[in-house]
Design a protein around this motif. Sequence first.
Motif, PDB file in Angstrom:
ATOM      1  N   LEU A 171      30.298 -39.386   2.072  1.00 27.46           N
ATOM      2  CA  LEU A 171      29.334 -40.320   2.640  1.00 27.46           C
ATOM      3  C   LEU A 171      27.998 -39.647   2.901  1.00 27.46           C
ATOM      4  CD1 LEU A 171      31.518 -42.448   5.072  1.00 27.46           C
ATOM      5  CD2 LEU A 171      30.747 -43.003   2.770  1.00 27.46           C
ATOM      6  N   THR A 172      28.036 -38.369   3.291  1.00 25.54           N
ATOM      7  CA  THR A 172      26.787 -37.623   3.453  1.00 25.54           C
ATOM      8  C   THR A 172      26.072 -37.482   2.113  1.00 25.54           C
ATOM      9  OG1 THR A 172      27.720 -36.382   5.305  1.00 25.54           O
ATOM     10  CG2 THR A 172      25.792 -35.447   4.224  1.00 25.54           C
ATOM     11  N   SER A 173      26.833 -37.137   1.076  1.00 25.92           N
ATOM     12  CA  SER A 173      26.253 -37.017  -0.260  1.00 25.92           C
ATOM     13  C   SER A 173      25.715 -38.351  -0.750  1.00 25.92           C
ATOM     14  CB  SER A 173      27.304 -36.474  -1.229  1.00 25.92           C
ATOM     15  OG  SER A 173      26.791 -36.370  -2.529  1.00 25.92           O
ATOM     16  N   LEU A 174      26.444 -39.435  -0.467  1.00 21.54           N
ATOM     17  CA  LEU A 174      26.002 -40.769  -0.876  1.00 21.54           C
ATOM     18  C   LEU A 174      24.674 -41.116  -0.227  1.00 21.54           C
ATOM     19  CD1 LEU A 174      26.429 -43.653  -2.054  1.00 21.54           C
ATOM     20  CD2 LEU A 174      27.721 -44.173   0.020  1.00 21.54           C
ATOM     21  N   ARG A 175      24.583 -40.909   1.062  1.00 20.28           N
ATOM     22  CA  ARG A 175      23.341 -41.230   1.753  1.00 20.28           C
ATOM     23  C   ARG A 175      22.183 -40.398   1.225  1.00 20.28           C
ATOM     24  NH1 ARG A 175      21.985 -40.775   8.217  1.00 20.28           N
ATOM     25  NH2 ARG A 175      20.071 -41.959   8.145  1.00 20.28           N
ATOM     26  N   GLY A 176      22.467 -39.107   0.941  1.00 17.86           N
ATOM     27  CA  GLY A 176      21.417 -38.260   0.400  1.00 17.86           C
ATOM     28  C   GLY A 176      20.921 -38.751  -0.944  1.00 17.86           C
ATOM     29  N   SER A 177      21.835 -39.200  -1.803  1.00 18.36           N
ATOM     30  CA  SER A 177      21.429 -39.692  -3.121  1.00 18.36           C
ATOM     31  C   SER A 177      20.598 -40.956  -3.002  1.00 18.36           C
ATOM     32  CB  SER A 177      22.668 -39.953  -3.977  1.00 18.36           C
ATOM     33  OG  SER A 177      23.389 -38.761  -4.213  1.00 18.36           O
ATOM     34  N   LEU A 178      21.023 -41.891  -2.136  1.00 18.83           N
ATOM     35  CA  LEU A 178      20.298 -43.144  -1.995  1.00 18.83           C
ATOM     36  C   LEU A 178      18.942 -42.945  -1.344  1.00 18.83           C
ATOM     37  CD1 LEU A 178      23.197 -45.537  -0.919  1.00 18.83           C
ATOM     38  CD2 LEU A 178      22.083 -45.411  -3.146  1.00 18.83           C
TER      39      LEU A 178
END
Length: 803
Positions: free
Chosen positions: A279-286
Amino acid sequence: MAERGGGPVRPVAQALPACLLSLATAVAALCALPLLGPLFADADWWRGPASAVVLLAVVGAAAQWVRLPAAVAPVLQLVALTAAVTARHAPDAALLGVLPTPAAAKRLIGLVLAGVLDIRTNVIPVPATDGIVLLVTLLLGVLTVSAHLMAVALRVPGVAGAALLSLVAVPLTVHHEGVGRSAFATAAAGFLLLFAVDSAVRAAAWGPRTTPRGGREARGRAAVAAGLWGLGAAGTAAVCVVLALLVPALVPGLASGSVFSLVEQLRAGGRTVTTVDPLTSLRGSLSSHGNRRVLEYHTSDPDPEYLRTHVLDTFDGETWTMSPVEAAAEDRLNGTIPRSPGLSGGSAGTSVTTDVTVSAEVRGMDFLPLPYPSSDVQVTGEWYVDPDTLMVFSPDGEAAGLTYRVTSTASTPDGDALRSAASAASLRVDQRYLDLPPLSAEVARLTEDITADAASPFDQALALQDWFTGGDFTYDLDPPRVPGGTDPLAHFLLDSRTGYCQHFASAMAVMARHLGIPARVAVGYTAGEHVGSDRWTVRESDAHAWPELYFAGYGWLRFEPTPGAGQPNAAPPDYAAAAPERTPAGEPRETAGPEPSTAPERTPAGEPQETAAGEDSRDGERFSADPAADADSVDGGWGAAAFAAAAAVAAALLAVPALVRHLVRALRWQRSRGAAESARAAWSELRDDLVDLGWEWNPAHSPRTVERLLLARGPVADRARAALHRIVAAEEAVRYAPHTPAVPDLAEDCRTVRRALAASSPPLSRVRAVLLPRSLWASRPRRVDARGMQTRGGRGAHRDPHA
């Protein structure tokens, strides 16, 4: 005035070692600064923090040069740090450009809050905004002051170095590549320098004093002693550094690019695979300002399925996490993937072949993006498959630049068949897909109202999906902050109704579990952009999260609760796109009567967002975002938390001298094995207790003289008088008797005398003796005049044999 010849050591010679230690501590702090380098996008971020460290070094060295009390130097350094940050960040609001005023303090607090918000809303590497630079300056400044206190005043450079090296935890915690070799080597060099300087100072102090005769020889001995001890300390520290580098490389599981890994536990045997929080990686990508290409693929499917990387199956009430996966030998990928759990033969669809090429610029991708369900993966390297979730992962390698072929199934189950699937009560599915902490009554009631007219679990799932996509929710990467003391899930569903994909996926999965439908959250990418014939491109903006719900005979099926306007490439699958006629999504909330938890008019979706923008206090929701994204409101909760954190740091700093004094006392008694050692320990404790309370100590006085002077200061209780006499008699026996008789309970005698001395001292002296015990740094010999123990030592004073 300093005397020549055999007089006392010149003040310059006395102050120089402390000045060198002060400067060495500052150099160690500067050497630790590159550890934070990978976190910043701008190259000149370090100028402000570095200039603050230099200023603190100058102030600390000056305080030692003029021989101020040890407790004064940290206060002066904190004042200098305050003036420095004021002059740099709020000069026009400060008095004379450096002295803080209420207006300057308000601006600095605003910058701190803005820095916290910048850290939460930006992706690493972050821009060097004024707020972030101010936070780093304050952090490094406080660490430098603490290290100066421990290395110079308390003379425990190991603890000081550990305080500075705590900066290592920052990149290890938030950066997937961890700490670079050069930054680590620089920080280690500063640590070694601090140890070497401290060892050289100690060795020089142990050498013979310089006299007119043989002065060159004495100086030579001191230099040799300092060099040997410095080399010894540097060698010891170097061995520790080498071990710190070798152990992670030799011990499986320790050589990870990040300390915080979502997976840290072991199943039976094999190697645990670590990965950054999806979820941290997802937020960073978005949230990334760029839109880099992640991968390209060719497929025979005209409507490709999402590419899944991670499966989150555990909800703790605030966030979703992934159960540990293990690289066991029996799960090594040999092409074929186990059958999808719950998928029967009658529900199989068309076989699809997909050729994927991952961009060489991708970093940290150790889970392969795959359509679900896949049956065969042809890939080079050491890869494993988790039999429960069908995730394909590697314990060591990465997917950057990799090309692989996937065979999957394009399944289009029939809605009527899904409605007739087995009930939730008869499902044979792992209990972890149903586990759920207690929900608030508002959320539970809302879930049941939305699905009140649903005739089957599948209809319940469609009702939830349509409720999220029915127009009452707003897609926004910067949703409003959760007010302090508010349940984040209830706040999202009932108040703000603003978020992005992980909020919608997380909320729907929680609500499905409440209804008894096994559910989990998948993280990966949407199908991406169709760029020609059978070719598709997936970019960072296609990162996505969605819920997967379990239906007997069909296994895990994808649903899409995220509003389509937020991510154009996100769309519900065919089996969930056309729902039958049923109660509109908004009506269940109106039938709830006066309950405030379900009224759609309670807070329009747009208003919280505007309020948050006005207050500059936007953030994600705890139940579906990374923990670092959760906080109370900026005006209230965060300020209280910051104040509590500052108070805790201040309390810890105040407690350090007292803890060190307690440790010295405990070690002194622990090492006292015989009668003579116990007597010497008791005499040393008496000396230190007197010094702590501010009573001057003259090592030239005999034990009997010390006893007489102490008793002459005032009335002493009989018990304390007897205890003091036993301590004095034991010390006399050590000095003058051929054999030292054993004296029982000398430690208790020391406690009795200490309490008596404290009772006859002013309250301020008692407090200072506990918080700032002078015996930890008072090393100069002292003497008494004819009136008692009241003057500092000078000419003619002798060294205490037990000092």
